[in-house]
Scaffold this motif. Structure first.
Motif, PDB file in Angstrom:
ATOM      1  N   ALA A  23       0.989  -1.293   0.000  1.00  0.00           N
ATOM      2  CA  ALA A  23       0.072  -0.022   0.027  1.00  0.00           C
ATOM      3  C   ALA A  23       0.671   1.397   0.158  1.00  0.00           C
ATOM      4  O   ALA A  23       0.232   2.340  -0.034  1.00  0.00           O
ATOM      5  CB  ALA A  23      -0.938   0.002   1.239  1.00  0.00           C
ATOM      6  N   GLY A  24       2.086   1.113   0.091  1.00  0.00           N
ATOM      7  CA  GLY A  24       2.982   2.281  -0.008  1.00  0.00           C
ATOM      8  C   GLY A  24       3.380   2.702   1.522  1.00  0.00           C
ATOM      9  O   GLY A  24       3.937   3.836   1.584  1.00  0.00           O
ATOM     10  N   VAL A  25       3.090   1.868   2.442  1.00  0.00           N
ATOM     11  CA  VAL A  25       3.397   2.165   3.687  1.00  0.00           C
ATOM     12  C   VAL A  25       4.838   1.809   3.879  1.00  0.00           C
ATOM     13  O   VAL A  25       5.159   0.519   3.846  1.00  0.00           O
ATOM     14  CB  VAL A  25       2.641   1.733   4.710  1.00  0.00           C
ATOM     15  N   GLY A  26       5.826   2.573   4.604  1.00  0.00           N
ATOM     16  CA  GLY A  26       7.345   2.251   4.872  1.00  0.00           C
ATOM     17  C   GLY A  26       7.277   1.070   5.990  1.00  0.00           C
ATOM     18  O   GLY A  26       6.310   0.956   6.738  1.00  0.00           O
ATOM     19  N   ALA A  27       8.172   0.379   5.965  1.00  0.00           N
ATOM     20  CA  ALA A  27       8.420  -0.697   6.889  1.00  0.00           C
ATOM     21  C   ALA A  27       8.397  -0.262   8.178  1.00  0.00           C
ATOM     22  O   ALA A  27       7.698  -0.847   9.150  1.00  0.00           O
ATOM     23  CB  ALA A  27       9.653  -1.835   6.989  1.00  0.00           C
ATOM     24  N   SER A  28       8.896   0.887   8.422  1.00  0.00           N
ATOM     25  CA  SER A  28       9.217   1.412   9.902  1.00  0.00           C
ATOM     26  C   SER A  28       7.750   1.897  10.375  1.00  0.00           C
ATOM     27  O   SER A  28       7.360   1.667  11.498  1.00  0.00           O
ATOM     28  CB  SER A  28      10.259   2.265  10.072  1.00  0.00           C
ATOM     29  N   TRP A  29       7.053   2.254   9.339  1.00  0.00           N
ATOM     30  CA  TRP A  29       5.585   2.914   9.992  1.00  0.00           C
ATOM     31  C   TRP A  29       4.837   1.782   9.825  1.00  0.00           C
ATOM     32  O   TRP A  29       4.016   2.033  10.946  1.00  0.00           O
ATOM     33  CB  TRP A  29       5.177   3.785   8.547  1.00  0.00           C
ATOM     34  N   ALA A  30       5.015   0.679   9.276  1.00  0.00           N
ATOM     35  CA  ALA A  30       4.011  -0.288   9.729  1.00  0.00           C
ATOM     36  C   ALA A  30       4.242  -1.010  10.999  1.00  0.00           C
ATOM     37  O   ALA A  30       3.295  -1.286  11.601  1.00  0.00           O
ATOM     38  CB  ALA A  30       4.287  -1.501   8.595  1.00  0.00           C
ATOM     39  N   LEU A  31       5.558  -1.102  11.153  1.00  0.00           N
ATOM     40  CA  LEU A  31       5.997  -1.534  12.783  1.00  0.00           C
ATOM     41  C   LEU A  31       5.458  -0.578  13.683  1.00  0.00           C
ATOM     42  O   LEU A  31       4.947  -1.257  14.709  1.00  0.00           O
ATOM     43  CB  LEU A  31       7.559  -1.611  12.667  1.00  0.00           C
TER      44      LEU A  31
ATOM     45  N   ILE B 214       1.762 -11.433  24.968  1.00  0.00           N
ATOM     46  CA  ILE B 214       2.317 -12.278  23.924  1.00  0.00           C
ATOM     47  C   ILE B 214       1.624 -12.004  22.494  1.00  0.00           C
ATOM     48  O   ILE B 214       2.512 -12.280  21.548  1.00  0.00           O
ATOM     49  CB  ILE B 214       2.054 -13.763  24.679  1.00  0.00           C
ATOM     50  N   MET B 215       0.442 -11.690  22.590  1.00  0.00           N
ATOM     51  CA  MET B 215      -0.073 -11.610  21.181  1.00  0.00           C
ATOM     52  C   MET B 215       0.531 -10.137  20.618  1.00  0.00           C
ATOM     53  O   MET B 215       0.629 -10.232  19.012  1.00  0.00           O
ATOM     54  CB  MET B 215      -1.558 -11.400  21.079  1.00  0.00           C
ATOM     55  N   TRP B 216       0.708  -9.163  21.524  1.00  0.00           N
ATOM     56  CA  TRP B 216       1.429  -7.920  20.730  1.00  0.00           C
ATOM     57  C   TRP B 216       2.706  -8.347  20.078  1.00  0.00           C
ATOM     58  O   TRP B 216       3.297  -7.840  19.147  1.00  0.00           O
ATOM     59  CB  TRP B 216       1.443  -7.169  21.920  1.00  0.00           C
ATOM     60  N   VAL B 217       3.549  -9.121  20.910  1.00  0.00           N
ATOM     61  CA  VAL B 217       4.787  -9.619  20.466  1.00  0.00           C
ATOM     62  C   VAL B 217       4.864 -10.067  19.158  1.00  0.00           C
ATOM     63  O   VAL B 217       5.765  -9.847  18.091  1.00  0.00           O
ATOM     64  CB  VAL B 217       5.556 -10.395  21.671  1.00  0.00           C
ATOM     65  N   THR B 218       4.079 -11.209  19.206  1.00  0.00           N
ATOM     66  CA  THR B 218       3.962 -11.922  17.843  1.00  0.00           C
ATOM     67  C   THR B 218       3.345 -11.126  16.669  1.00  0.00           C
ATOM     68  O   THR B 218       3.966 -11.220  15.581  1.00  0.00           O
ATOM     69  CB  THR B 218       2.971 -13.308  17.897  1.00  0.00           C
ATOM     70  N   TRP B 219       2.396 -10.260  17.056  1.00  0.00           N
ATOM     71  CA  TRP B 219       1.893  -9.118  15.950  1.00  0.00           C
ATOM     72  C   TRP B 219       3.087  -8.380  15.463  1.00  0.00           C
ATOM     73  O   TRP B 219       3.035  -7.991  14.170  1.00  0.00           O
ATOM     74  CB  TRP B 219       0.812  -8.473  16.527  1.00  0.00           C
ATOM     75  N   LEU B 220       3.845  -7.836  16.119  1.00  0.00           N
ATOM     76  CA  LEU B 220       5.002  -7.031  15.817  1.00  0.00           C
ATOM     77  C   LEU B 220       6.095  -7.968  14.996  1.00  0.00           C
ATOM     78  O   LEU B 220       6.371  -7.543  14.048  1.00  0.00           O
ATOM     79  CB  LEU B 220       5.609  -6.459  17.129  1.00  0.00           C
ATOM     80  N   ALA B 221       6.372  -8.944  15.482  1.00  0.00           N
ATOM     81  CA  ALA B 221       7.330  -9.957  15.049  1.00  0.00           C
ATOM     82  C   ALA B 221       6.693 -10.347  13.376  1.00  0.00           C
ATOM     83  O   ALA B 221       7.437 -10.238  12.477  1.00  0.00           O
ATOM     84  CB  ALA B 221       7.438 -11.169  15.750  1.00  0.00           C
ATOM     85  N   GLY B 222       5.628 -10.430  13.398  1.00  0.00           N
ATOM     86  CA  GLY B 222       5.014 -10.892  12.230  1.00  0.00           C
ATOM     87  C   GLY B 222       4.816  -9.896  11.125  1.00  0.00           C
ATOM     88  O   GLY B 222       5.471  -9.957   9.975  1.00  0.00           O
ATOM     89  N   THR B 223       4.336  -8.693  11.556  1.00  0.00           N
ATOM     90  CA  THR B 223       4.537  -7.385  10.909  1.00  0.00           C
ATOM     91  C   THR B 223       6.148  -7.137  10.267  1.00  0.00           C
ATOM     92  O   THR B 223       6.164  -6.920   9.029  1.00  0.00           O
ATOM     93  CB  THR B 223       4.206  -6.048  11.494  1.00  0.00           C
ATOM     94  N   ALA B 224       7.179  -7.370  11.080  1.00  0.00           N
ATOM     95  CA  ALA B 224       8.239  -7.171  10.848  1.00  0.00           C
ATOM     96  C   ALA B 224       8.753  -8.287   9.815  1.00  0.00           C
ATOM     97  O   ALA B 224       9.343  -8.091   8.648  1.00  0.00           O
ATOM     98  CB  ALA B 224       9.242  -7.302  12.071  1.00  0.00           C
ATOM     99  N   LEU B 225       8.398  -9.612   9.848  1.00  0.00           N
ATOM    100  CA  LEU B 225       8.663 -10.673   8.973  1.00  0.00           C
ATOM    101  C   LEU B 225       8.040 -10.279   7.609  1.00  0.00           C
ATOM    102  O   LEU B 225       8.786 -10.437   6.423  1.00  0.00           O
ATOM    103  CB  LEU B 225       8.278 -11.927   9.439  1.00  0.00           C
ATOM    104  N   GLY B 226       6.888  -9.863   7.545  1.00  0.00           N
ATOM    105  CA  GLY B 226       6.065  -9.487   6.411  1.00  0.00           C
ATOM    106  C   GLY B 226       6.662  -8.423   5.784  1.00  0.00           C
ATOM    107  O   GLY B 226       6.632  -8.458   4.538  1.00  0.00           O
ATOM    108  N   ALA B 227       6.975  -7.508   6.320  1.00  0.00           N
ATOM    109  CA  ALA B 227       7.643  -6.317   5.568  1.00  0.00           C
ATOM    110  C   ALA B 227       9.082  -6.691   4.999  1.00  0.00           C
ATOM    111  O   ALA B 227       9.312  -6.108   3.843  1.00  0.00           O
ATOM    112  CB  ALA B 227       7.760  -5.093   6.870  1.00  0.00           C
ATOM    113  N   ALA B 228       9.832  -7.444   5.811  1.00  0.00           N
ATOM    114  CA  ALA B 228      10.944  -7.905   5.163  1.00  0.00           C
ATOM    115  C   ALA B 228      10.702  -8.811   3.901  1.00  0.00           C
ATOM    116  O   ALA B 228      11.275  -8.617   2.914  1.00  0.00           O
ATOM    117  CB  ALA B 228      11.795  -8.720   6.289  1.00  0.00           C
ATOM    118  N   ALA B 229       9.757  -9.539   3.817  1.00  0.00           N
ATOM    119  CA  ALA B 229       9.641 -10.702   2.864  1.00  0.00           C
ATOM    120  C   ALA B 229       8.925  -9.719   1.608  1.00  0.00           C
ATOM    121  O   ALA B 229       9.158 -10.116   0.436  1.00  0.00           O
ATOM    122  CB  ALA B 229       8.413 -11.497   3.164  1.00  0.00           C
ATOM    123  N   ALA B 230       8.247  -8.708   1.620  1.00  0.00           N
ATOM    124  CA  ALA B 230       7.390  -8.064   0.738  1.00  0.00           C
ATOM    125  C   ALA B 230       8.530  -7.353  -0.216  1.00  0.00           C
ATOM    126  O   ALA B 230       8.106  -7.477  -1.284  1.00  0.00           O
ATOM    127  CB  ALA B 230       6.692  -7.055   1.568  1.00  0.00           C
TER     128      ALA B 230
END
Lengths: 238, 99
Positions: free
Chosen positions: A49-57, A150-166
């Motif tokens: 969508a054009g949102v940068g990785a750090s903004w997404a995080l 714990i869900m907040w931690v995995t939500w963040l980790a997931g976001t980071a992984l997704g942004a990196a993979a994208a």
């Protein structure tokens, strides 16, 4: 962070302890694993969508509410419609108000600052589990907080992984990823249905949207349609 | 900070504040008053309506693949109740249609 609290309501007691937090983390950990790919799908969608990785995080860290974050991506364009995005977040997350209200009898046993700390990570999953636990006799609000943590931690980790993979994906449409956001909404929508009123709500919203599409600016179409849909649903119940 | 970065910061901060307000609003409101009148049914339906609106908007805006994908998602979700499976079904449907 151990505490008993002066009793002010009919609830016998409420505590907020490290032990409770650990219990909550353990209880929600399996579900938190599922949050990982969900976070990754948000991370990928954000980049698309054009949102940068750090903004997404930053968004995942401070908002921690998937549906509203995806909704924000739907509205993401230049110039950024800040007002519409915030109102959309308010509307989509409005159900939290009911979650909080429903556990007030339990939380009222705590001092206000502890209550307000506990709900920072309130979400459907840890709320539902905590309500069940409370029925079984759990009084430590730490389980709600720990589960949310714990869900907040995995939500963040997931976001980071997704942004990196994208970054390595070149044609999201060819992989069907552009429907990922709407598909997430659709899944939540279907999962959340409770009665026939919901079908009326959905139908009314769809009709209202089609009508609004020609009358109202793009960013507000969904909100207008949703208010109409919400009123119809409420009217059907009465 | 560029004006775009400012806008994004404002948007995210606004979302965060508003979302926290929804998380804390219930307990705050209940501490002031005992029984909410018709607010509860409306809020319940409003959340559902917003999600429905977003799905409808994506369908109206999208192509055949989008419609197929969302249909697949809804059906899979209704049949299995597994959201990840449903989302995957939607994404794969769109990919297959476009292939």
């Amino acid at each position: 962070m151990t505490a008993g609290a002066p009793v002010r309501t009919a609830e016998p007691l409420a505590t907020f302890s490290w032990r409770g937090i650990r219990r909550g983390v353990r209880a929600m950990a399996p579900l938190a694993l599922v949050v990982l790919p969900l976070g990754a799908s948000f991370g990928m969608a954000a980049l698309q969508a054009g949102v940068g990785a750090s903004w997404a995080l930053a968004m995942s860290a401070t908002v921690f509410a998937g549906a509203s974050q995806f909704a924000a991506l739907e509205l993401w364009r230049s110039p950024l419609p800040i007002g519409a995005i915030c109102i959309a977040a308010l509307a989509v997350n409005a159900r939290h108000l009911l979650l909080g209200a429903s556990i007030y009898p339990w939380l009222s046993g705590l001092r206000p600052w502890k209550r307000h700390l506990a709900v920072t990570v309130l979400s459907d999953a840890n709320w539902a589990w905590s309500v069940e636990a409370h029925k079984r006799g759990e009084r430590d609000v730490g389980v709600l907080f720990g589960g949310g943590l714990i869900m907040w931690v995995t939500w963040l980790a997931g976001t980071a992984l997704g942004a990196a993979a994208a970054r390595s994906l070149e044609t999201p449409e060819r992989l069907g990823l552009d429907v990922l956001m709407p598909a997430f909404f659709a899944a939540v929508l279907v999962e959340g249905r409770r009665s026939r009123a919901d079908y009326w709500t959905w139908g009314a919203t769809a009709v209202a949207l089609t009508v609004a599409a020609s009358m109202v600016p793009v960013h507000w179409q969904v909100l207008v349609a949703a208010v109409v849909g919400g009123l119809v649903g409420m009217a059907y119940d009465q | 900070m560029t004006s775009e970065a400012e806008a994004v910061t404002l948007a995210i901060a606004g979302m965060a504040l508003v979302t926290y307000a929804t998380r804390a609003g219930g307990i705050w409101f209940m501490s002031l008053i005992r029984s909410p009148p018709r607010v509860e049914p409306f809020l319940r339906h409003l959340s559902s309506a917003v999600l429905a609106g977003l799905v409808a908007a994506a369908t109206l805006r999208g192509d055949v693949a989008t419609g197929l994908a969302l249909g697949a998602t809804v059906i899979t979700m209704a049949l299995t109740g597994r959201s990840l499976l449903a989302i995957a079904a939607g994404v794969i449907s769109a990919a297959l249609w476009r292939a």
